[in-house]
Design a protein around this motif. Structure first.
Motif, PDB file in Angstrom:
ATOM      1  N   ALA A   1       0.716  -1.153  -0.053  1.00 18.37           N
ATOM      2  CA  ALA A   1       0.078  -0.012   0.175  1.00 18.37           C
ATOM      3  C   ALA A   1       0.723   1.220   0.001  1.00 18.37           C
ATOM      4  CB  ALA A   1      -0.903  -0.117   1.184  1.00 18.37           C
ATOM      5  N   VAL A   2       2.070   1.116   0.305  1.00 16.95           N
ATOM      6  CA  VAL A   2       3.059   2.406   0.384  1.00 16.95           C
ATOM      7  C   VAL A   2       4.064   2.500  -1.111  1.00 16.95           C
ATOM      8  CG1 VAL A   2       4.835   3.595   1.430  1.00 16.95           C
ATOM      9  CG2 VAL A   2       2.969   2.113   2.684  1.00 16.95           C
TER      10      VAL A   2
ATOM     11  N   VAL B   1       9.699  10.870  -1.292  1.00 15.27           N
ATOM     12  CA  VAL B   1       8.121  11.161  -1.407  1.00 15.27           C
ATOM     13  C   VAL B   1       7.623   9.673  -1.273  1.00 15.27           C
ATOM     14  CG1 VAL B   1       6.281  11.968  -3.035  1.00 15.27           C
ATOM     15  CG2 VAL B   1       8.718  13.002  -3.258  1.00 15.27           C
ATOM     16  N   LEU B   2       6.625   9.949  -0.474  1.00 15.11           N
ATOM     17  CA  LEU B   2       5.802   8.629  -0.013  1.00 15.11           C
ATOM     18  C   LEU B   2       4.050   8.947  -0.549  1.00 15.11           C
ATOM     19  CD1 LEU B   2       6.490   8.021   3.693  1.00 15.11           C
ATOM     20  CD2 LEU B   2       7.482   6.725   1.680  1.00 15.11           C
ATOM     21  N   VAL B   3       3.650   8.003  -1.192  1.00 11.93           N
ATOM     22  CA  VAL B   3       2.172   7.846  -1.539  1.00 11.93           C
ATOM     23  C   VAL B   3       1.646   6.653  -1.055  1.00 11.93           C
ATOM     24  CG1 VAL B   3       0.753   7.687  -3.352  1.00 11.93           C
ATOM     25  CG2 VAL B   3       3.037   9.032  -3.870  1.00 11.93           C
ATOM     26  N   PHE B   4       0.555   6.911  -0.055  1.00  9.29           N
ATOM     27  CA  PHE B   4      -0.291   5.763   0.188  1.00  9.29           C
ATOM     28  C   PHE B   4      -1.625   6.298   0.384  1.00  9.29           C
ATOM     29  CE2 PHE B   4       2.006   7.768   3.836  1.00  9.29           C
ATOM     30  CZ  PHE B   4       1.134   8.180   4.487  1.00  9.29           C
ATOM     31  N   ALA B   5      -2.757   5.392   0.805  1.00  7.68           N
ATOM     32  CA  ALA B   5      -4.066   5.673   1.015  1.00  7.68           C
ATOM     33  C   ALA B   5      -4.251   5.470   2.433  1.00  7.68           C
ATOM     34  CB  ALA B   5      -5.168   4.717   0.218  1.00  7.68           C
ATOM     35  N   LEU B   6      -4.918   6.481   3.161  1.00  7.38           N
ATOM     36  CA  LEU B   6      -5.319   6.580   4.552  1.00  7.38           C
ATOM     37  C   LEU B   6      -6.600   7.150   4.760  1.00  7.38           C
ATOM     38  CD1 LEU B   6      -3.910   6.035   7.285  1.00  7.38           C
ATOM     39  CD2 LEU B   6      -3.207   8.369   7.340  1.00  7.38           C
TER      40      LEU B   6
ATOM     41  N   VAL C   1       0.138  12.244  -0.226  1.00  4.20           N
ATOM     42  CA  VAL C   1       1.339  12.282  -1.167  1.00  4.20           C
ATOM     43  C   VAL C   1       2.005  13.481  -0.272  1.00  4.20           C
ATOM     44  CG1 VAL C   1       2.468  13.230  -3.217  1.00  4.20           C
ATOM     45  CG2 VAL C   1       0.055  12.155  -3.293  1.00  4.20           C
ATOM     46  N   LEU C   2       3.126  12.780   0.463  1.00 11.81           N
ATOM     47  CA  LEU C   2       4.061  13.686   1.282  1.00 11.81           C
ATOM     48  C   LEU C   2       5.393  13.439   1.205  1.00 11.81           C
ATOM     49  CD1 LEU C   2       4.838  11.518   4.015  1.00 11.81           C
ATOM     50  CD2 LEU C   2       2.435  11.638   4.128  1.00 11.81           C
ATOM     51  N   THR C   3       6.419  14.306   1.421  1.00 15.27           N
ATOM     52  CA  THR C   3       7.874  14.266   1.515  1.00 15.27           C
ATOM     53  C   THR C   3       8.241  14.270   2.858  1.00 15.27           C
ATOM     54  OG1 THR C   3       7.695  15.765  -0.448  1.00 15.27           O
ATOM     55  CG2 THR C   3       9.708  15.563   0.833  1.00 15.27           C
ATOM     56  N   VAL C   4       9.161  13.281   3.137  1.00  8.43           N
ATOM     57  CA  VAL C   4       9.742  13.211   4.388  1.00  8.43           C
ATOM     58  C   VAL C   4      10.873  14.384   4.444  1.00  8.43           C
ATOM     59  CG1 VAL C   4      11.171  11.689   5.739  1.00  8.43           C
ATOM     60  CG2 VAL C   4       9.700  10.845   4.040  1.00  8.43           C
ATOM     61  N   ALA C   5      10.358  15.251   5.850  1.00 10.67           N
ATOM     62  CA  ALA C   5      11.354  16.202   6.155  1.00 10.67           C
ATOM     63  C   ALA C   5      12.105  15.931   7.200  1.00 10.67           C
ATOM     64  CB  ALA C   5      10.251  17.299   6.586  1.00 10.67           C
TER      65      ALA C   5
ATOM     66  N   SER D   1       2.932  17.006  -0.124  1.00 14.28           N
ATOM     67  CA  SER D   1       3.672  17.402  -1.473  1.00 14.28           C
ATOM     68  C   SER D   1       2.375  17.639  -2.440  1.00 14.28           C
ATOM     69  CB  SER D   1       4.510  16.240  -1.822  1.00 14.28           C
ATOM     70  OG  SER D   1       5.399  16.102  -0.993  1.00 14.28           O
ATOM     71  N   GLY D   2       1.335  17.288  -2.436  1.00 12.79           N
ATOM     72  CA  GLY D   2       0.418  17.215  -3.352  1.00 12.79           C
ATOM     73  C   GLY D   2      -0.949  17.255  -2.651  1.00 12.79           C
ATOM     74  N   PRO D   3      -2.083  17.540  -3.600  1.00 17.42           N
ATOM     75  CA  PRO D   3      -3.192  17.510  -2.941  1.00 17.42           C
ATOM     76  C   PRO D   3      -3.622  16.105  -2.388  1.00 17.42           C
ATOM     77  CG  PRO D   3      -3.471  17.349  -5.185  1.00 17.42           C
ATOM     78  CD  PRO D   3      -2.172  17.582  -4.883  1.00 17.42           C
ATOM     79  N   GLU D   4      -4.408  16.226  -1.127  1.00 12.00           N
ATOM     80  CA  GLU D   4      -5.002  15.196  -0.730  1.00 12.00           C
ATOM     81  C   GLU D   4      -6.166  14.807  -1.470  1.00 12.00           C
ATOM     82  OE1 GLU D   4      -5.326  14.827   3.733  1.00 12.00           O
ATOM     83  OE2 GLU D   4      -4.058  16.694   3.684  1.00 12.00           O
ATOM     84  N   ILE D   5      -6.261  13.538  -2.028  1.00  9.41           N
ATOM     85  CA  ILE D   5      -7.546  12.876  -2.802  1.00  9.41           C
ATOM     86  C   ILE D   5      -8.258  12.264  -1.970  1.00  9.41           C
ATOM     87  CG2 ILE D   5      -8.257  12.043  -4.909  1.00  9.41           C
ATOM     88  CD1 ILE D   5      -5.320  12.649  -5.904  1.00  9.41           C
TER      89      ILE D   5
END
Length: 94
Positions: free
Chosen positions: A32-33, A56-61, A67-71, A90-94
Motif C-alpha cells: 500500500a506504500v 516522497v511517499l504515496v499511500f491511502a489513508l 502524497v508527502l515528502t519526508v522532512a 507534497s500534493g493534494p489529498e484526494i
C-alpha cells in the motif's frame, strides 16, 4: 538504521500514520506504500526498507490518497505537533 535512513514502518509509526508498528508493517507488506527515492518510484514490500529525508511517499489513508515528502526521521513517537514536523504534504489529498 543510520542517521540518514529509517525503517519505513518505524517512520510511519513515528509520524502517526499508523497506531502501532505492526499495523505500519502490515500496510507496507501488502503493497500500500509507494516510495520515490532519487526519482525512482518503488512499491514497498518489506517493512525494513529505508526511508530518507527528501523521499516522497504515496499511500491511502482513511479513504484519501496521501502524497508527502519526508522532512525528518524523528527520534521517537512524540506528540502530534512533533509528528507533523516529520513530513510536508507534497500534493493534494484526494
Amino acid at each position: 538504521m543510520s542517521e540518514t535512513g529509517c525503517r519505513i514502518d518505524v517512520w510511519l509509526w513515528r509520524a502517526r500514520f499508523a497506531k502501532t508498528r505492526t499495523l505500519a508493517a502490515v500496510m507496507v507488506e501488502r503493497g500500500a506504500v509507494r516510495l520515490t527515492h532519487h526519482g525512482v518510484q518503488t512499491r514497498l514490500d518489506k517493512a525494513a526498507r529505508p526511508v530518507h529525508v527528501g523521499d516522497v511517499l504515496v499511500f491511502a489513508l482513511g479513504g484519501r490518497l496521501m502524497v508527502l515528502t519526508v522532512a525528518a526521521l524523528g527520534e521517537r513517537r512524540g506528540p502530534a505537533e512533533e509528528a507533523r514536523a516529520l513530513y510536508s504534504l507534497s500534493g493534494p489529498e484526494i
